[in-house]
Design an enzyme around this catalytic site. Structure first.
Site, PDB file in Angstrom:
ATOM      1  N   ARG A  87       0.813  -1.208   0.000  1.00 17.53           N
ATOM      2  CA  ARG A  87       0.000   0.000   0.000  1.00 17.53           C
ATOM      3  C   ARG A  87       0.849   1.263   0.000  1.00 17.53           C
ATOM      4  O   ARG A  87       0.595   2.164  -0.801  1.00 17.53           O
ATOM      5  CB  ARG A  87      -0.969  -0.010   1.181  1.00 17.53           C
ATOM      6  N   CYS A  93      -6.720  -2.354   8.469  1.00 10.83           N
ATOM      7  CA  CYS A  93      -5.491  -1.741   7.955  1.00 10.83           C
ATOM      8  C   CYS A  93      -5.825  -0.300   7.598  1.00 10.83           C
ATOM      9  O   CYS A  93      -6.669  -0.061   6.715  1.00 10.83           O
ATOM     10  CB  CYS A  93      -4.997  -2.479   6.718  1.00 10.83           C
ATOM     11  N   ASN A  94      -5.212   0.630   8.313  1.00 14.34           N
ATOM     12  CA  ASN A  94      -5.529   2.038   8.088  1.00 14.34           C
ATOM     13  C   ASN A  94      -5.184   2.462   6.670  1.00 14.34           C
ATOM     14  O   ASN A  94      -6.001   3.066   5.969  1.00 14.34           O
ATOM     15  CB  ASN A  94      -4.755   2.910   9.088  1.00 14.34           C
ATOM     16  N   THR A  95      -3.962   2.126   6.222  1.00 10.35           N
ATOM     17  CA  THR A  95      -3.487   2.605   4.924  1.00 10.35           C
ATOM     18  C   THR A  95      -4.376   2.102   3.789  1.00 10.35           C
ATOM     19  O   THR A  95      -4.672   2.832   2.842  1.00 10.35           O
ATOM     20  CB  THR A  95      -2.036   2.150   4.686  1.00 10.35           C
ATOM     21  N   LYS A 147       7.695  -3.233  15.809  1.00 11.07           N
ATOM     22  CA  LYS A 147       7.789  -4.372  14.883  1.00 11.07           C
ATOM     23  C   LYS A 147       8.963  -5.282  15.262  1.00 11.07           C
ATOM     24  O   LYS A 147       8.935  -6.481  15.009  1.00 11.07           O
ATOM     25  CB  LYS A 147       7.963  -3.886  13.448  1.00 11.07           C
ATOM     26  N   CYS A 201      -2.349   3.686  13.455  1.00  7.49           N
ATOM     27  CA  CYS A 201      -1.271   2.763  13.108  1.00  7.49           C
ATOM     28  C   CYS A 201      -1.208   1.750  14.242  1.00  7.49           C
ATOM     29  O   CYS A 201      -1.058   2.113  15.409  1.00  7.49           O
ATOM     30  CB  CYS A 201       0.035   3.536  12.991  1.00  7.49           C
TER      31      CYS A 201
END
Lengths: 244, 244
Positions: A46, A80-82, A164, A194
């Site tokens: 994305r 998923c924000n994006t 992450k 996020c």
């Protein structure tokens, strides 16, 4: 069933699934929402599509959407924000309701911030560039407080990378001042758009967390609310499965 | 895709999904295993079927299995220990490989215990009564150390309930002596064949945790190993999706 378009990334999907279970008012297994999750990390990137004119993920997202509907999904969500950059294209002509993470987050903001006030936004560069959170907030009469390039490059993005890598506590130490800076510039609440960022602030028990909306949890809550309003539909499906 | 027969309960499915992601050697989203999860809590109760002659969950489990295969699953797993009572019926005539949580756990035990040694078992009353862990261990030449009725009713079952209520630390305090008792009676390792129990021991940082096998994590690891061995298959699917 609730259909989940996931895998972008898989950890965000797992985070949403755990929050969906937490947010469901269940005392027995049977009270939980029947859920169908496609977690497919092969969807084209994305950020590359938004920032670098890379291949669009839309065909792959539409294919997952249609696979979920064919398998019995009667309500959809995409943690998923994006990827909500393509929400309009996914929701248009969609035969079942599709809960938006952007609208769910702004609904949650409206519970803790008065109309006309400023709302801060913490997100990846791609989500910020895509602009859908800012547009939705402005449509609802909120002002938007964005991080500076220094706050983004020096604190927000490194803190996301740290989560992450499993370093949630250092990530929180990095992130908290950047969130505080948004509050200092007048934001009355902040959307953590996020998945990694709520984990970072939770790891240090930051008191500013109470002024933040976790977009993935807001989506989970909105899905539960929508599902609970469709109890008769659930009953029908339950009978169908039991007699299968 | 990896197909997951889930929802028994939903929290165990979410726990497995998170562990699957943790156990995958991935540096990018695309390295993760495409996963399809049906989490359906409407499957008839497994304990009632095993202990009280209640309705069998087998028809519902077969329906979920076939739905996953129809939607593209090429490998199957079911993150529920008790439901493996019906594993033979589900794996028989199954057109794709089905990874067993019982075999995965016994494989993990074999890494830390010599053949002929005794292995302890911590599980719900239904999983213990169903007997598949004990049989698999004996087939492999291990002896089996079971909890006493007092340990089961006084420590193991209350600690499982406490985790379900979000009280992981008191659950660990309750559970640790029962696990220690199995070790004291000669077990060289213990299978925690119930999703809640690793959470309890982890919450108190118990050193005996190192001698325990978490069945859900063993299943996740086995799925990753099986999947990694089928890289060519994955490449084919990736091309198919990208061109969709």
């Amino acid at each position: 069933m609730l259909g989940v378009i996931g895998g972008m990334g898989p950890a965000a999907t797992a985070d949403f699934f755990a929050k969906l279970i937490e947010e469901t008012p269940a005392t027995r297994d049977e009270d939980h929402i029947p859920t169908l999750i496609v977690s497919d990390p092969r969807v084209p990137g994305r950020p590359a599509a938004i920032l670098e004119n890379g291949p669009s993920p839309l065909p792959a997202l539409l294919a997952i959407r249609d696979k979920l509907i064919a398998a019995g999904a009667t309500l959809l969500a995409m943690p998923c924000n994006t990827a909500h950059y393509w929400y309009e294209d996914l929701a248009r002509d969609c035969p079942v309701p599709f809960v938006s993470i952007v609208e769910a987050s702004c609904d949650a903001v409206a519970e803790i911030a008065a109309p006309g006030s400023a709302i801060g936004l913490v997100a990846t560069r791609a989500t910020l560039a895509a602009g859908m959170f800012g547009r939705q907030l402005q449509m609802r009469g909120f002002a938007v407080t964005l991080p500076s390039e220094d706050e983004l490059a020096g604190a927000i993005l490194p803190s996301i990378r740290a989560v992450k890598e499993g370093k949630a506590e250092p990530a929180g130490v990095l992130l908290a001042p950047a969130v505080q800076a948004l509050l200092d510039r007048g934001a009355v609440a902040v959307i953590l758009a996020c998945t990694e960022t709520p984990i970072a602030l939770d790891a240090i028990g930051s008191p500013i967390r109470a002024r933040c909306v976790d977009s993935n949890r807001a989506l989970a809550r909105a899905c539960v609310t929508r599902w609970m309003g469709r109890a008769s539909d659930r009953a029908d499906q339950s009978v169908a499965l039991r007699s299968a």
